[in-house]
Write a protein that holds these residues in place. Structure first.
Motif, PDB file in Angstrom:
ATOM      1  N   PRO A 127     -15.172 -88.409  51.638  1.00 49.98           N
ATOM      2  CA  PRO A 127     -16.557 -87.943  51.564  1.00 49.98           C
ATOM      3  C   PRO A 127     -17.424 -88.738  50.577  1.00 49.98           C
ATOM      4  N   THR A 128     -16.842 -89.201  49.473  1.00 49.98           N
ATOM      5  CA  THR A 128     -17.651 -89.957  48.491  1.00 49.98           C
ATOM      6  C   THR A 128     -18.041 -91.325  49.051  1.00 49.98           C
ATOM      7  N   TYR A 129     -17.084 -92.022  49.659  1.00 52.53           N
ATOM      8  CA  TYR A 129     -17.430 -93.327  50.268  1.00 52.53           C
ATOM      9  C   TYR A 129     -18.355 -93.129  51.476  1.00 52.53           C
ATOM     10  N   THR A 130     -18.219 -92.000  52.166  1.00 54.48           N
ATOM     11  CA  THR A 130     -19.134 -91.724  53.282  1.00 54.48           C
ATOM     12  C   THR A 130     -20.565 -91.641  52.757  1.00 54.48           C
ATOM     13  N   ASP A 131     -20.765 -90.887  51.669  1.00 56.40           N
ATOM     14  CA  ASP A 131     -22.115 -90.766  51.091  1.00 56.40           C
ATOM     15  C   ASP A 131     -22.622 -92.101  50.558  1.00 56.40           C
ATOM     16  N   LYS A 132     -21.702 -92.908  50.036  1.00 51.95           N
ATOM     17  CA  LYS A 132     -22.118 -94.231  49.533  1.00 51.95           C
ATOM     18  C   LYS A 132     -22.734 -95.050  50.667  1.00 51.95           C
ATOM     19  N   THR A 133     -22.026 -95.118  51.797  1.00 57.03           N
ATOM     20  CA  THR A 133     -22.543 -95.958  52.886  1.00 57.03           C
ATOM     21  C   THR A 133     -23.714 -95.275  53.601  1.00 57.03           C
ATOM     22  N   ALA A 134     -23.797 -93.939  53.489  1.00 57.42           N
ATOM     23  CA  ALA A 134     -24.939 -93.238  54.089  1.00 57.42           C
ATOM     24  C   ALA A 134     -26.154 -93.257  53.145  1.00 57.42           C
ATOM     25  N   ARG A 135     -25.992 -93.911  51.991  1.00 53.08           N
ATOM     26  CA  ARG A 135     -27.071 -94.078  51.005  1.00 53.08           C
ATOM     27  C   ARG A 135     -27.533 -92.766  50.392  1.00 53.08           C
ATOM     28  N   LYS A 136     -26.569 -91.858  50.229  1.00 56.35           N
ATOM     29  CA  LYS A 136     -26.909 -90.554  49.649  1.00 56.35           C
ATOM     30  C   LYS A 136     -26.208 -90.323  48.312  1.00 56.35           C
ATOM     31  N   GLY A 137     -25.319 -91.224  47.936  1.00 60.71           N
ATOM     32  CA  GLY A 137     -24.429 -90.960  46.801  1.00 60.71           C
ATOM     33  C   GLY A 137     -25.125 -90.961  45.451  1.00 60.71           C
ATOM     34  N   LEU A 138     -24.420 -90.415  44.457  1.00 61.52           N
ATOM     35  CA  LEU A 138     -24.889 -90.461  43.070  1.00 61.52           C
ATOM     36  C   LEU A 138     -24.031 -91.467  42.324  1.00 61.52           C
ATOM     37  N   ARG A 139     -24.698 -92.239  41.451  1.00 58.32           N
ATOM     38  CA  ARG A 139     -23.960 -93.274  40.735  1.00 58.32           C
ATOM     39  C   ARG A 139     -23.933 -92.990  39.234  1.00 58.32           C
ATOM     40  N   ILE A 140     -23.070 -93.706  38.545  1.00 51.72           N
ATOM     41  CA  ILE A 140     -22.946 -93.531  37.091  1.00 51.72           C
ATOM     42  C   ILE A 140     -24.327 -93.656  36.426  1.00 51.72           C
ATOM     43  N   GLY A 141     -25.095 -94.646  36.831  1.00 52.34           N
ATOM     44  CA  GLY A 141     -26.419 -94.844  36.225  1.00 52.34           C
ATOM     45  C   GLY A 141     -27.327 -93.631  36.382  1.00 52.34           C
ATOM     46  N   ASP A 142     -27.140 -92.878  37.451  1.00 55.51           N
ATOM     47  CA  ASP A 142     -27.978 -91.687  37.687  1.00 55.51           C
ATOM     48  C   ASP A 142     -27.809 -90.635  36.589  1.00 55.51           C
ATOM     49  N   ILE A 143     -26.635 -90.661  35.937  1.00 54.64           N
ATOM     50  CA  ILE A 143     -26.368 -89.679  34.886  1.00 54.64           C
ATOM     51  C   ILE A 143     -27.456 -89.747  33.802  1.00 54.64           C
ATOM     52  N   MET A 144     -27.989 -90.941  33.582  1.00 53.01           N
ATOM     53  CA  MET A 144     -28.960 -91.145  32.498  1.00 53.01           C
ATOM     54  C   MET A 144     -30.377 -90.729  32.890  1.00 53.01           C
ATOM     55  N   MET A 145     -30.581 -90.397  34.142  1.00 54.64           N
ATOM     56  CA  MET A 145     -31.940 -90.071  34.619  1.00 54.64           C
ATOM     57  C   MET A 145     -32.258 -88.599  34.353  1.00 54.64           C
ATOM     58  N   ASP A 146     -33.559 -88.334  34.144  1.00 51.00           N
ATOM     59  CA  ASP A 146     -33.987 -86.957  33.874  1.00 51.00           C
ATOM     60  C   ASP A 146     -33.726 -86.029  35.054  1.00 51.00           C
ATOM     61  N   ASP A 147     -33.798 -86.589  36.262  1.00 52.13           N
ATOM     62  CA  ASP A 147     -33.658 -85.711  37.433  1.00 52.13           C
ATOM     63  C   ASP A 147     -32.211 -85.656  37.968  1.00 52.13           C
ATOM     64  N   PHE A 148     -31.220 -86.012  37.102  1.00 52.36           N
ATOM     65  CA  PHE A 148     -29.829 -86.040  37.568  1.00 52.36           C
ATOM     66  C   PHE A 148     -29.394 -84.678  38.136  1.00 52.36           C
ATOM     67  N   ARG A 149     -29.721 -83.622  37.395  1.00 54.33           N
ATOM     68  CA  ARG A 149     -29.281 -82.286  37.806  1.00 54.33           C
ATOM     69  C   ARG A 149     -29.886 -81.912  39.172  1.00 54.33           C
ATOM     70  N   GLU A 150     -31.158 -82.275  39.339  1.00 48.77           N
ATOM     71  CA  GLU A 150     -31.827 -81.987  40.627  1.00 48.77           C
ATOM     72  C   GLU A 150     -31.152 -82.730  41.777  1.00 48.77           C
ATOM     73  N   LYS A 151     -30.893 -84.016  41.525  1.00 48.62           N
ATOM     74  CA  LYS A 151     -30.223 -84.830  42.568  1.00 48.62           C
ATOM     75  C   LYS A 151     -28.847 -84.248  42.885  1.00 48.62           C
ATOM     76  N   TYR A 152     -28.160 -83.822  41.845  1.00 51.43           N
ATOM     77  CA  TYR A 152     -26.829 -83.237  42.029  1.00 51.43           C
ATOM     78  C   TYR A 152     -26.931 -81.999  42.925  1.00 51.43           C
ATOM     79  N   GLU A 153     -27.888 -81.113  42.596  1.00 47.74           N
ATOM     80  CA  GLU A 153     -28.038 -79.858  43.350  1.00 47.74           C
ATOM     81  C   GLU A 153     -28.337 -80.138  44.816  1.00 47.74           C
ATOM     82  N   LYS A 154     -29.206 -81.124  45.037  1.00 43.69           N
ATOM     83  CA  LYS A 154     -29.610 -81.443  46.410  1.00 43.69           C
ATOM     84  C   LYS A 154     -28.387 -81.902  47.231  1.00 43.69           C
ATOM     85  N   LEU A 155     -27.609 -82.790  46.626  1.00 40.92           N
ATOM     86  CA  LEU A 155     -26.437 -83.300  47.347  1.00 40.92           C
ATOM     87  C   LEU A 155     -25.404 -82.176  47.535  1.00 40.92           C
ATOM     88  N   LYS A 156     -25.241 -81.387  46.484  1.00 44.24           N
ATOM     89  CA  LYS A 156     -24.286 -80.267  46.566  1.00 44.24           C
ATOM     90  C   LYS A 156     -24.665 -79.324  47.716  1.00 44.24           C
TER      91      LYS A 156
END
Ligand code: GDP
Ligand code: IMO
Ligand code: MG
Length: 425
Positions: free
Chosen positions: A136-165
């Motif tokens: 599922p993680t590699y599926t999201d990567k190629t579907a351009r939906k994944g979260l990356r390590i760099g995203d952790i530093m962004m203010d909207d990380f939690r929002e992005k997490y919730e959306k994907l969840k």
């Protein structure tokens, strides 16, 4: 300017990559993982101690070596934290030596839930995954939906997490999977999610880097870099026994995309294989043994999964698959592992061709994924003695046969799990 060397598995994983990376690390400044994630279980043994690494490169037990988790790797922050803490307790502090690529993707708790839901839905046709959320993680990567390590530093990380969840939870509901049934390493989903966010915070004390620049500049400055593969060629998403494969390119080509290193910068390709074969999970395995000999390989070789504890399926060496793997990876140096497991065998077999529909051929054709191949064997006399520092004559003959069949030299023979139990040829 140096070239980057690669070490990777040529069979179905668990060839002994961890042991050899650790043994080679004194020759390298940097060890980098380029694909896979905590589905890997790489064992290292020395001075009576045993370590099993999942998300972390196997160079971490050598003081001074820099270890990089490259962009092609996927990371579960809770598993990573657990692993780093385990090493800290054993006296290995990674704060100076471990670096993580910004571009590496995150395995969310719902990726793991989806892995479980997909497997359940497949029933008898399940892949037998490690349940770490890899597909599922590699599926999201190629579907351009994944979260990356760099995203952790962004203010909207939690929002992005919730959306994907939430999108994962919808898929899980469609698969009729009950989240209350789910246990992730013994935890309920909610408990695991809490641990996962603790892992996210914990990771922030390690440097996040653009690993492609770091590695290319290191090579420019004559540093020695070793890329460490996970899984094995026969589990590659393109060339393995699809769909019974993992979800990344585990072959040498994966190094270029998984670390950002150009093909022209590759040096040696160390290809590792066991003197016999093992496989965990479902899927074709032409030389599999269901008899006493298979059980002897399992017992002598302690063939139980380093990540899941599952008994590994065991069988004779498959030279058709090995030759295919040597070709796909451009192997320059072969390394033969676990020859000691067959020390007391009277005879040993190796398949040099498959018979299918009364036709004999020595290729891993498309049909090898879908039809049952009957192996055609050569039989060898066993060497019937312990290998200690010297290769017995009969083993030498077995090795020379392998070299002739697959077209690459065996440079290294391992005869025990300890980092010192090796013979260079
Ligand atoms: P990896 O995933 O490729 O790193 O391999 P694993 O760690 O999953 O499995 C290899 C197992 O074989 C580990 O338990 C190693 O300690 C062990 N091992 C490695 N090399 C040898 C060897 O030459 N002989 C024996 N008997 N065991 C070995
Ligand atoms: P190392 O690095 C052996 C197998 C699983 C399953 C298939 C897909 O220790 O050699 P996944 O969880 O990746 O979606 O599972 O791949 N598999 C491995 N088998 N060694 C491994 O890693 C493996 N990683 C995955 O058993 O059949
Ligand atoms: Mg393993």
């Amino acid at each position: 300017m140096s070239r980057l060397d690669i070490l990777l598995g040529l069979q179905w994983g668990d060839e002994g990559k961890g042991k050899v990376v650790d043994a080679l690390t004194p020759n390298y400044d940097i060890v980098a993982r380029f694909q896979g994630g905590p589905n890997a279980g790489h064992t290292i043994e020395f001075e009576g101690k045993k370590f099993v690494l999942h998300n972390i490169p196997s160079g971490v037990l050598t003081p001074g070596c820099v270890n990089i988790i490259g962009n092609g790797v996927i990371i579960d922050p809770h598993i990573l934290k657990d692993e780093i803490e385990g090493l800290r307790m054993a006296g290995f502090d990674l704060r100076e030596t471990l670096m993580i690529a910004y571009r590496a993707h995150l395995i969310l708790p719902t990726h793991r839930a989806l892995d479980a839901a997909n497997e359940k839905a497949l029933g008898k046709m399940k892949v037998g995954t490690t349940m770490k959320g890899i597909g599922p993680t590699y599926t999201d990567k190629t579907a351009r939906k994944g979260l990356r390590i760099g995203d952790i530093m962004m203010d909207d990380f939690r929002e992005k997490y919730e959306k994907l969840k939430q999108s994962h939870l919808k898929q899980i509901a469609m698969l009729d999977f009950d989240m209350n049934e789910l246990r992730l390493d013994g935890h309920t989903f909610d408990e695991y999610e809490t641990l996962w966010f603790e892992g996210i915070e914990y990771m922030k004390q390690y440097p996040f880097i653009d690993s492609e620049y770091y590695i290319n500049e290191a090579l420019d400055n004559d540093k020695k870099v070793l890329a460490e593969g996970a899984q094995g060629t026969m589990l590659d998403v393109d060339f393995g026994s699809y769909p019974f494969v993992t979800s990344s390119n585990v072959t040498a080509a994966g190094v270029c995309s998984g670390l950002g290193v150009a093909p022209s910068r590759i040096g040696k390709v160390f290809g590792i294989f066991k003197a016999y074969c093992t496989r965990v999970g479902t899927g074709p395995f032409p030389t599999e043994l269901f008899d006493e000999t298979g059980e002897r390989l399992r017992q002598n070789g302690h063939e139980f999964g380093a990540t899941t504890g599952r008994p590994r399926r065991c069988g004779w060496l498959d030279l058709v698959a090995l030759k295919y793997a040597v070709m796909l990876n451009g192997v320059t140096d072969l390394m033969m592992m676990k020859s000691d497991v067959m020390d007391d065998f009277d005879t040993i077999k190796a398949a040099h061709a498959y018979r299918f529909n009364h036709v004999v051929n020595s290729r891993v054709r498309f049909w090898a994924c879908t039809e049952t191949m009957e192996p055609v064997y050569f039989t060898f006399p066993g060497w019937k003695q312990k290998i200690e520092g010297k290769i017995p004559k009969k083993l030498e003959e077995y090795i020379q046969f392998i070299e002739k069949e697959v077209g690459a030299p065996v440079k290294f023979v391992s005869y025990g799990p300890d980092r010192t139990q090796n013979i260079w040829r």
